[in-house]
Design a protein around this motif. Structure first.
Motif, PDB file in Angstrom:
ATOM      1  N   ALA A 181       0.708  -1.214   0.064  1.00 39.76           N
ATOM      2  CA  ALA A 181       0.006  -0.317  -0.053  1.00 39.76           C
ATOM      3  C   ALA A 181       0.835   1.221   0.039  1.00 39.76           C
ATOM      4  N   ASN A 182       2.102   1.290   0.502  1.00 30.56           N
ATOM      5  CA  ASN A 182       2.791   2.406   0.617  1.00 30.56           C
ATOM      6  C   ASN A 182       3.289   2.681  -0.714  1.00 30.56           C
ATOM      7  N   PHE A 183       3.336   1.809  -1.774  1.00 29.53           N
ATOM      8  CA  PHE A 183       3.909   2.133  -3.032  1.00 29.53           C
ATOM      9  C   PHE A 183       2.888   2.043  -4.296  1.00 29.53           C
ATOM     10  N   LEU A 224       6.967  10.642  -0.567  1.00 23.22           N
ATOM     11  CA  LEU A 224       6.585  10.312  -1.792  1.00 23.22           C
ATOM     12  C   LEU A 224       5.044  10.637  -2.456  1.00 23.22           C
ATOM     13  N   GLU A 225       4.867  10.643  -3.458  1.00 27.59           N
ATOM     14  CA  GLU A 225       3.583  10.884  -3.868  1.00 27.59           C
ATOM     15  C   GLU A 225       2.458  10.236  -3.315  1.00 27.59           C
ATOM     16  N   GLU A 285       1.411  -8.606  -4.784  1.00 32.06           N
ATOM     17  CA  GLU A 285       2.923  -8.513  -4.991  1.00 32.06           C
ATOM     18  C   GLU A 285       3.140  -7.442  -5.978  1.00 32.06           C
ATOM     19  N   LEU A 286       3.981  -6.494  -5.582  1.00 29.74           N
ATOM     20  CA  LEU A 286       4.357  -5.429  -6.632  1.00 29.74           C
ATOM     21  C   LEU A 286       5.708  -5.848  -7.228  1.00 29.74           C
ATOM     22  N   PRO A 287       6.071  -5.021  -8.491  1.00 32.40           N
ATOM     23  CA  PRO A 287       7.239  -5.276  -8.940  1.00 32.40           C
ATOM     24  C   PRO A 287       8.282  -4.940  -8.073  1.00 32.40           C
ATOM     25  N   ALA A 288       9.642  -5.587  -8.158  1.00 32.93           N
ATOM     26  CA  ALA A 288      10.702  -5.248  -7.148  1.00 32.93           C
ATOM     27  C   ALA A 288      11.031  -3.806  -6.832  1.00 32.93           C
TER      28      ALA A 288
END
Length: 188
Positions: free
Chosen positions: A103-105, A155-156, A125-128
């Motif tokens: 959620a942070n990204f 960050l945005e 799962e997000l990209p690395a």
């Protein structure tokens, strides 16, 4: 059902009353004396806890089918993240606890892998690494080019990380989604 002789990294097993465990690593051992066995390192799919477990060679274990699909984050609906399947355009509401640190990204339009088992969402799962813009940080001073110094930056997405002193507000940077570490500037 599968035999412990068929284990592979990434395979998901159903053990201990239906709990899902992913095989991180395995090793077949044939001691000089006694029966062969399989030594494994298993990761709990939901909690991330890692344990060592030993099976007798040839023991039957129940496998679980995990459906991993690429989905696009669409928007927030209260405490739920809404993801859209890019093939079927079906929408899936996933709670904040399941999304976890991803959620942070997350920004609208980002793609992620959503893993499901029997209709239950296991994890996102997000990209690395992802590219994000610095929304706010203290201005860097002339001469702040030395190595080692860091400062906080928002960050945005609203998440705060540590960046080198020379990074300014509005710059696009690459961030490691597993650790939250700054990886470098993005040249646009």
């Amino acid at each position: 059902m599968a035999s412990t002789n068929d284990l592979k990294n990434g395979m998901v097993l159903k053990l201990d009353g239906g709990q899902l465990w992913s095989v991180v690593e395995f090793q077949h051992v044939k001691p000089g004396k006694g029966p062969a066995f399989v030594r494994t390192k298993l990761k709990h799919v939901l909690s991330g806890k890692v344990v060592d477990k030993t099976f007798n060679a040839g023991t039957k274990v129940e496998t679980a089918t995990v459906d991993k699909r690429g989905m696009q984050f669409s928007y927030m609906d209260g405490d739920y993240f809404v993801f859209m399947d890019m093939d079927t355009y079906d929408q899936l509401h996933i709670d904040r606890k399941t999304v976890g640190d991803a959620a942070n990204f997350l920004l609208e339009g980002f793609e992620a892998v959503v893993a499901q088992n029997e209709g239950q969402v296991l994890y996102v799962e997000l990209p690395a690494a992802v590219e994000l813009v610095i929304k706010e940080t203290e201005p860097g001073l002339q001469g702040d080019r030395s190595t080692g110094g860091t400062k906080p930056a928002t960050l945005e997405t609203g998440y705060e990380i540590q960046v080198p002193l020379f990074i300014a507000t509005g710059e696009k940077i690459k961030v490691d989604t597993r650790t939250g570490d700054y990886l470098g500037r993005v040249n646009s």
